[in-house]
Each structure stands twice: as structure tokens, then as C-alpha cells.
Design an enzyme around this catalytic site. Structure first.
Site, short mmCIF file in Angstrom:
data_model
loop_
_atom_site.label_atom_id
_atom_site.label_comp_id
_atom_site.label_asym_id
_atom_site.label_seq_id
_atom_site.Cartn_x
_atom_site.Cartn_y
_atom_site.Cartn_z
N GLU A 148 26.61 -25.64 27.03
CA GLU A 148 26.66 -24.57 26.06
C GLU A 148 25.34 -23.81 26.02
O GLU A 148 25.33 -22.57 25.91
CB GLU A 148 26.99 -25.14 24.68
CG GLU A 148 27.09 -24.08 23.59
CD GLU A 148 27.34 -24.66 22.22
OE1 GLU A 148 27.44 -23.87 21.26
OE2 GLU A 148 27.42 -25.90 22.08
N GLU A 285 31.95 -18.39 18.26
CA GLU A 285 32.32 -19.46 19.18
C GLU A 285 33.23 -18.80 20.21
O GLU A 285 34.39 -18.48 19.92
CB GLU A 285 33.04 -20.59 18.46
CG GLU A 285 32.24 -21.25 17.35
CD GLU A 285 31.25 -22.29 17.86
OE1 GLU A 285 31.15 -22.45 19.10
OE2 GLU A 285 30.59 -22.94 17.03
#
Length: 321
Positions: A148, A285
Site C-alpha cells: 500500500e 481507499e
């Protein structure tokens, strides 16, 4: 960022491979060279500028700072140099003339590639107004090990180039230029001290396999301790709605099917980066790294460019009213 909490898999770095663009292509097909230069304008490599003379990477360049990568995870080799190390976090990046001249945008690339080496520091609790929470986390990753933290830096750099091209002054909370962090309270403070007209924190989720889609996180109305989001709740919602709408249109991704009731919008009061912000701010997100279909998108350089474009158009719409 995992929606469920701060527990994530350990960082699994992969050594990128470079590939070069041959001179022959540029000579024989001018249109291809023009396309490359357009790509370089929007796929910022951490400070490089198209059109400068070739040069090698500066020895002072941070080893944690990734450049935009292609669909196979390989670093794209630009025809132009990186003239200098990345500016310290919170330092304004140069802006061009354009419709957003005079506007300040703070981009917060979630997590940090070096966090996994500094667990004691990032596990330290900080005050987020409603309670105390970990300074930061390592973030999540795809099953193949694409992290990430690497994803967020790549999208953030692409987004910076797009906003700068329209004249915005862009500041980062971190650009792979520090060994860990910053903590969530400092990330909020960077936006506040910059008097940002808009701020966004970029993430990818670590939900269960089978859960798909993106969602934008909006600040709840919080008035506790050092937190008071009441003045920014409404403009943050406006910002978030514009980003969500443009993200759908540009990327073709659907709102999350596991949170937000299909709206792509979620309100939370447990994120220090939002609770402590005094400027309009949202999180996004971009997809679920633990789902194989979403992971295929998140690891695609072409899709990450679309993600940056969608976020950019949402911010531009917000700033221009």
C-alpha cells in the site's frame, strides 16, 4: 489502509527493473515521443521534469522513494533527469500558471515504505481528539507483495503532476524522504499549517477477499480534545462527493460493496488525519488490495494514472466551485 484496524501483513519489497525507451522509436514515430512526454507530464517521478538532459539518479535520493511504475511493477525510466532530492515534507512543490494558481493542495500518501522497520515508533500512541491511536501503521499489500505504501506514493506523485499543471501549489506530508511516518497528528498538522484549500489522504484497503470497490472517507462532526471538525464537515463532504463522482467516471470502478451502502462514502470519527484537520480533507481507499480483481487494477500503472486523474478532477471541481 485496512478498514478493520491496524493489523497488516509485513512489508514485502520487490526489486524494480528498469526499461529504456529507445531513441529509434522517438526518431521513427514522433507521435510516440509526444505521447511519452505527455505521460511524463502526468506521471511525476518524484521531481523529474521532461525536456532536461539525461542524468543519473542523485546519490542523495531517498531509497524509499519509488518512481511511477508500469503494469508489471517495473520502474518507468524517464528521458529526463531528477534534478534534485525531493523537498522535505510540507514544502511546497513548484506550481505553474493555470486556473488553480493561488490554491494549495496537500497530498498525504498513506503510510511509509519504511514503517515496517520502525514498529516501536509507529506503534506509539498519539492523541486524535476522540481517543489515542497508533502513530501510523505499515499498511496492507496485495497477495503478491505490492504494498500500500508503494501504491500511495505512486498515485500521489501522478496526482501532484496533474494539479501542478493547472497551477496549484502542492505539498506532501511525506515523499519517501523520511525513514518512517509521519504520525497521523503530524499529517493533519502539515495540511493545517499550509492553510490548504483541500487535502486528501490516499490509501488502498485490506478488506476480505471478495470485497471490491473504492470508498471516500469523510470526517464526522467531532468536538473533543484537540479535535474540532465542525467548520470543515460540510466542505469536506462536498470535496468527497466530487472526488467519488469523478473517480467512478474516470476509472470505471464501482463504489465499495462492503461498506458505505453502495454510495462510495463513509463517515468516520476514529481517524486522526481527519479529526485533527482544520481544512477540508478526505481519505480515499482506491480499492481492496486483498481482492484479486481489485489488486489487478491497483498494480496497473495505467489504472493508477486513471485513479490520479479521477481524484484530480474531483479536487479541481471542488476548488473551482
Amino acid at each position: 489502509m485496512s478498514y478493520a484496524g491496524p493489523e497488516f501483513d509485513p512489508f514485502q519489497p520487490r526489486r524494480p527493473r528498469r526499461r529504456t525507451l529507445t531513441v529509434a522509436v522517438a526518431v521513427l514515430v514522433p507521435a510516440a515521443l509526444a505521447g511519452w512526454l505527455v505521460y511524463e507530464a502526468v506521471a511525476d517521478t518524484g521531481g523529474g521534469r521532461a525536456g532536461a538532459a539525461p542524468a543519473t539518479r542523485s546519490p542523495a535520493h531517498s531509497p524509499n522513494a519509488d518512481s511511477p511504475t508500469d503494469d508489471g511493477g517495473r520502474t518507468v525510466a524517464p528521458p529526463a533527469p531528477r534534478p534534485a532530492p525531493t523537498a522535505p515534507a510540507g514544502t511546497a512543490a513548484p506550481a505553474a500558471s493555470g486556473p488553480l494558481k493561488g490554491k494549495v493542495v496537500v497530498i498525504d500518501p498513506g503510510h511509509n515504505p519504511g514503517n515496517f522497520r520502525h514498529t516501536a515508533e509507529i506503534n506509539r500512541k498519539v492523541d486524535i481528539g476522540t481517543n489515542r491511536k497508533e502513530c501510523d501503521t505499515t499498511g496492507t499489500s496485495t497477495n503478491s507483495g505490492y504494498t500500500e505504501a508503494r501504491f500511495t506514493l505512486d498515485v500521489a506523485r501522478r496526482l501532484r503532476a496533474l494539479l501542478q499543471a493547472q497551477g496549484a501549489t502542492v505539498k506532501f506530508t511525506q515523499d519517501g524522504d523520511r525513514p518512517w511516518g509521519p504520525c497521523v497528528d503530524e499529517r493533519a498538522r502539515i495540511g493545517n499549517e499550509a492553510h490548504a484549500d483541500a487535502a486528501i489522504s490516499i490509501h488502498a484497503d485490506g478488506a476480505s477477499a471478495g470485497d471490491r470497490g473504492f470508498h471516500v472517507i469523510l470526517p464526522a462532526s467531532v468536538h473533543a480534545g484537540a479535535a474540532d471538525t465542525r467548520p470543515v464537515v460540510a466542505p469536506s463532504r462536498d470535496l468527497g462527493e466530487r472526488i467519488a463522482g469523478n473517480f467512478v467516471r474516470v476509472t470505471g470502478s464501482a463504489p465499495a460493496d462492503y461498506v458505505g451502502g453502495g454510495t462510495g462514502l463513509v463517515v468516520r470519527n476514529d481517524l486522526g488525519g481527519l479529526n485533527l484537520s482544520t481544512v477540508p480533507k478526505v481519505f480515499i481507499e482506491c480499492g481492496n488490495m486483498r481482492d484479486t480483481k481489485d489488486a489487478a487494477l491497483l498494480t496497473s500503472g495505467g489504472w493508477r494514472q486513471k485513479a490520479a486523474q479521477g481524484i484530480s478532477e474531483g479536487i479541481v471541481s471542488f476548488l473551482r466551485g
